[in-house]
Motif scaffolding. Structure first.
Motif, PDB file in Angstrom:
ATOM      1  N   LEU A 100       0.841  -1.198   0.000  1.00 21.54           N
ATOM      2  CA  LEU A 100       0.000   0.000   0.000  1.00 21.54           C
ATOM      3  C   LEU A 100       0.873   1.244   0.000  1.00 21.54           C
ATOM      4  O   LEU A 100       1.682   1.468   0.905  1.00 21.54           O
ATOM      5  N   ASP A 101       0.671   2.063  -0.991  1.00 25.63           N
ATOM      6  CA  ASP A 101       1.396   3.318  -1.159  1.00 25.63           C
ATOM      7  C   ASP A 101       0.940   4.332  -0.110  1.00 25.63           C
ATOM      8  O   ASP A 101      -0.101   4.167   0.548  1.00 25.63           O
ATOM      9  N   ALA A 102       1.694   5.411   0.044  1.00 29.90           N
ATOM     10  CA  ALA A 102       1.254   6.529   0.869  1.00 29.90           C
ATOM     11  C   ALA A 102       0.190   7.304   0.107  1.00 29.90           C
ATOM     12  O   ALA A 102       0.281   7.465  -1.100  1.00 29.90           O
ATOM     13  N   GLY A 103      -0.824   7.769   0.809  1.00 27.45           N
ATOM     14  CA  GLY A 103      -1.876   8.546   0.146  1.00 27.45           C
ATOM     15  C   GLY A 103      -3.198   8.378   0.850  1.00 27.45           C
ATOM     16  O   GLY A 103      -3.497   7.303   1.393  1.00 27.45           O
ATOM     17  N   THR A 104      -3.992   9.429   0.840  1.00 31.22           N
ATOM     18  CA  THR A 104      -5.253   9.412   1.584  1.00 31.22           C
ATOM     19  C   THR A 104      -6.313   8.538   0.927  1.00 31.22           C
ATOM     20  O   THR A 104      -7.266   8.136   1.589  1.00 31.22           O
ATOM     21  N   THR A 105      -6.168   8.243  -0.354  1.00 28.12           N
ATOM     22  CA  THR A 105      -7.130   7.368  -1.025  1.00 28.12           C
ATOM     23  C   THR A 105      -6.796   5.903  -0.780  1.00 28.12           C
ATOM     24  O   THR A 105      -7.689   5.057  -0.694  1.00 28.12           O
ATOM     25  N   VAL A 106      -5.516   5.603  -0.643  1.00 29.30           N
ATOM     26  CA  VAL A 106      -5.072   4.225  -0.421  1.00 29.30           C
ATOM     27  C   VAL A 106      -5.223   3.809   1.043  1.00 29.30           C
ATOM     28  O   VAL A 106      -5.548   2.654   1.343  1.00 29.30           O
ATOM     29  N   ALA A 107      -5.015   4.743   1.979  1.00 26.68           N
ATOM     30  CA  ALA A 107      -4.957   4.422   3.406  1.00 26.68           C
ATOM     31  C   ALA A 107      -6.148   3.614   3.933  1.00 26.68           C
ATOM     32  O   ALA A 107      -5.945   2.700   4.753  1.00 26.68           O
ATOM     33  N   PRO A 108      -7.404   3.883   3.508  1.00 24.38           N
ATOM     34  CA  PRO A 108      -8.518   3.103   4.051  1.00 24.38           C
ATOM     35  C   PRO A 108      -8.419   1.607   3.815  1.00 24.38           C
ATOM     36  O   PRO A 108      -9.004   0.811   4.568  1.00 24.38           O
ATOM     37  N   LEU A 109      -7.671   1.185   2.798  1.00 16.85           N
ATOM     38  CA  LEU A 109      -7.555  -0.245   2.505  1.00 16.85           C
ATOM     39  C   LEU A 109      -6.901  -1.022   3.641  1.00 16.85           C
ATOM     40  O   LEU A 109      -7.140  -2.227   3.789  1.00 16.85           O
ATOM     41  N   ALA A 110      -6.087  -0.354   4.456  1.00 20.43           N
ATOM     42  CA  ALA A 110      -5.390  -1.049   5.541  1.00 20.43           C
ATOM     43  C   ALA A 110      -6.370  -1.695   6.512  1.00 20.43           C
ATOM     44  O   ALA A 110      -6.069  -2.735   7.101  1.00 20.43           O
ATOM     45  N   GLY A 111      -7.535  -1.094   6.687  1.00 22.24           N
ATOM     46  CA  GLY A 111      -8.540  -1.656   7.570  1.00 22.24           C
ATOM     47  C   GLY A 111      -9.521  -2.566   6.876  1.00 22.24           C
ATOM     48  O   GLY A 111     -10.356  -3.207   7.534  1.00 22.24           O
ATOM     49  N   MET A 112      -9.453  -2.655   5.546  1.00 27.08           N
ATOM     50  CA  MET A 112     -10.411  -3.435   4.770  1.00 27.08           C
ATOM     51  C   MET A 112      -9.876  -4.778   4.308  1.00 27.08           C
ATOM     52  O   MET A 112     -10.661  -5.696   4.028  1.00 27.08           O
ATOM     53  N   LEU A 113      -8.556  -4.916   4.185  1.00 26.96           N
ATOM     54  CA  LEU A 113      -7.995  -6.155   3.642  1.00 26.96           C
ATOM     55  C   LEU A 113      -8.370  -7.342   4.521  1.00 26.96           C
ATOM     56  O   LEU A 113      -8.447  -7.221   5.739  1.00 26.96           O
ATOM     57  N   PRO A 114      -8.605  -8.496   3.920  1.00 27.99           N
ATOM     58  CA  PRO A 114      -9.065  -9.650   4.699  1.00 27.99           C
ATOM     59  C   PRO A 114      -8.010 -10.179   5.658  1.00 27.99           C
ATOM     60  O   PRO A 114      -6.812  -9.956   5.485  1.00 27.99           O
ATOM     61  N   ALA A 115      -8.474 -10.885   6.671  1.00 34.28           N
ATOM     62  CA  ALA A 115      -7.581 -11.537   7.628  1.00 34.28           C
ATOM     63  C   ALA A 115      -6.617 -12.457   6.886  1.00 34.28           C
ATOM     64  O   ALA A 115      -6.990 -13.099   5.899  1.00 34.28           O
ATOM     65  N   GLY A 116      -5.389 -12.503   7.361  1.00 34.47           N
ATOM     66  CA  GLY A 116      -4.387 -13.342   6.732  1.00 34.47           C
ATOM     67  C   GLY A 116      -3.556 -12.630   5.690  1.00 34.47           C
ATOM     68  O   GLY A 116      -2.578 -13.200   5.184  1.00 34.47           O
ATOM     69  N   SER A 117      -3.929 -11.396   5.347  1.00 41.95           N
ATOM     70  CA  SER A 117      -3.161 -10.626   4.366  1.00 41.95           C
ATOM     71  C   SER A 117      -1.817 -10.200   4.956  1.00 41.95           C
ATOM     72  O   SER A 117      -1.672 -10.025   6.168  1.00 41.95           O
ATOM     73  N   THR A 118      -0.842 -10.038   4.082  1.00 42.49           N
ATOM     74  CA  THR A 118       0.420  -9.412   4.455  1.00 42.49           C
ATOM     75  C   THR A 118       0.451  -8.028   3.831  1.00 42.49           C
ATOM     76  O   THR A 118       0.314  -7.885   2.608  1.00 42.49           O
ATOM     77  N   ALA A 132      -2.969  -1.938  14.584  1.00 40.67           N
ATOM     78  CA  ALA A 132      -4.185  -2.056  15.397  1.00 40.67           C
ATOM     79  C   ALA A 132      -4.935  -3.355  15.143  1.00 40.67           C
ATOM     80  O   ALA A 132      -5.837  -3.709  15.901  1.00 40.67           O
ATOM     81  N   ARG A 133      -4.574  -4.075  14.078  1.00 44.90           N
ATOM     82  CA  ARG A 133      -5.208  -5.352  13.776  1.00 44.90           C
ATOM     83  C   ARG A 133      -4.314  -6.496  14.239  1.00 44.90           C
ATOM     84  O   ARG A 133      -3.087  -6.393  14.190  1.00 44.90           O
ATOM     85  N   ASP A 134      -4.919  -7.603  14.665  1.00 47.23           N
ATOM     86  CA  ASP A 134      -4.128  -8.766  15.055  1.00 47.23           C
ATOM     87  C   ASP A 134      -4.308  -9.924  14.078  1.00 47.23           C
ATOM     88  O   ASP A 134      -3.891 -11.057  14.357  1.00 47.23           O
ATOM     89  N   ASP A 135      -4.920  -9.626  12.909  1.00 44.00           N
ATOM     90  CA  ASP A 135      -5.201 -10.691  11.948  1.00 44.00           C
ATOM     91  C   ASP A 135      -4.494 -10.490  10.621  1.00 44.00           C
ATOM     92  O   ASP A 135      -4.819 -11.137   9.622  1.00 44.00           O
ATOM     93  N   VAL A 136      -3.517  -9.564  10.568  1.00 46.71           N
ATOM     94  CA  VAL A 136      -2.729  -9.367   9.352  1.00 46.71           C
ATOM     95  C   VAL A 136      -1.250  -9.332   9.724  1.00 46.71           C
ATOM     96  O   VAL A 136      -0.891  -9.032  10.866  1.00 46.71           O
ATOM     97  N   GLU A 137      -0.412  -9.664   8.744  1.00 50.66           N
ATOM     98  CA  GLU A 137       1.031  -9.512   8.911  1.00 50.66           C
ATOM     99  C   GLU A 137       1.437  -8.147   8.352  1.00 50.66           C
ATOM    100  O   GLU A 137       0.897  -7.703   7.339  1.00 50.66           O
TER     101      GLU A 137
END
Length: 270
Positions: A100-118, A132-137
């Motif tokens: 995930l690149d830096a940017g205000t449009t990309v940032a929301p994806l950090a909370g949306m990606l499914p569990a198990g993502s790196t 803040a998540r315990d289900d991603v690497e």
């Protein structure tokens, strides 16, 4: 050719800045036959005159109005940006390692990606959301901190990214037009290029205000990315121009068309 006359040397620096958006102090010193200290002194003078902006390793063009504070950009069109992120999420089915690149449009994806993502990122907001998540690497990419983009950059960041094989890289940009993808920060541009090289598939997220806009530094041509995702506020003429020159553009909200278009573009993250 040696540039021993300061005015001629600074004119040449301005010419290169105008053409390339960025100059490296060490490289230009070698090419102009003067010391790097001399070039740094020239760049300080150009910065004092408002003609350049010094960054790590050299200088870039002034922000020309593009470098608004991150927090201000984050709240501008926040609804559209979340819609774009949600549309992008539909294109990531099967992706395990996502940069995930830096940017205000990309940032929301950090909370949306499914569990198990790196998640691999140099963006502080993305890193904070992933922590803040315990289900991603999380692979947190460090380097020289850039307050303007709230991210890390520089050679250390580039080396870290180059060590990884990424399923999908999700990029942001300051502007997109027929010439390609543009941004306002030279170090940011280098990281975007590195992310695209590391990824099997590259997706660009831009809200409609970025289409047809301008920025001083060229990241690359439209062929740097596989898909561009924007929002329903996009001007049909801007979309037509991009599509006519071969870009695959997805408009958030057109879910069925988006998935179909991704397949037509040959996107495969399985």
């Amino acid at each position: 050719m040696r540039y021993t006359d300061a005015p001629a040397r600074r004119d040449e620096l301005l010419r290169r800045l105008s053409a390339e958006g960025y100059v490296s102090s060490s490289r230009v010193a070698d090419e102009l036959g003067v010391s790097e200290m001399t070039i740094r002194r020239d760049l300080r003078q150009l910065e004092a005159e408002g003609l350049a902006r010094r960054v790590v390793g050299g200088a870039s063009l002034p922000n020309l109005g593009h470098g608004r504070p991150f927090d201000e950009r984050a709240v501008t069109g926040s609804g559209e940006k979340h819609t774009i992120a949600e549309a992008c999420l539909q294109l990531l089915d099967g992706a395990v390692t996502v940069a995930l690149d830096a940017g205000t449009t990309v940032a929301p994806l950090a909370g949306m990606l499914p569990a198990g993502s790196t998640i691999i990122s140099h963006s502080v907001p993305v890193i904070q959301a992933a922590i803040a998540r315990d289900d991603v690497e999380l692979v947190a990419v460090g380097g020289v901190y850039q307050n303007e983009t709230r991210s890390f950059a520089g050679s250390a960041a580039r080396r870290t990214i180059a060590d990884y094989s990424v399923d999908v890289a999700v990029l942001s940009a300051t502007a997109v037009d027929r010439s390609g993808i543009l941004c306002a920060n030279a170090l940011d541009a280098e990281l975007k290029q590195e992310l695209a090289r590391a990824a099997r598939t590259t997706v660009l997220l831009v809200d409609h205000s970025k289409l047809g806009a301008r920025a001083p530094i060229r990241v690359g041509g439209l062929d740097l990315v596989d898909i561009i995702v924007t929002d329903a506020g996009a001007d049909p003429d801007d979309l037509r121009v991009l599509r006519e020159i071969g870009a695959t553009v997805v408009v958030a909200g057109e879910t069925v068309d988006a998935l179909s278009t991704a397949g037509d573009a040959g996107v495969d993250v399985s």
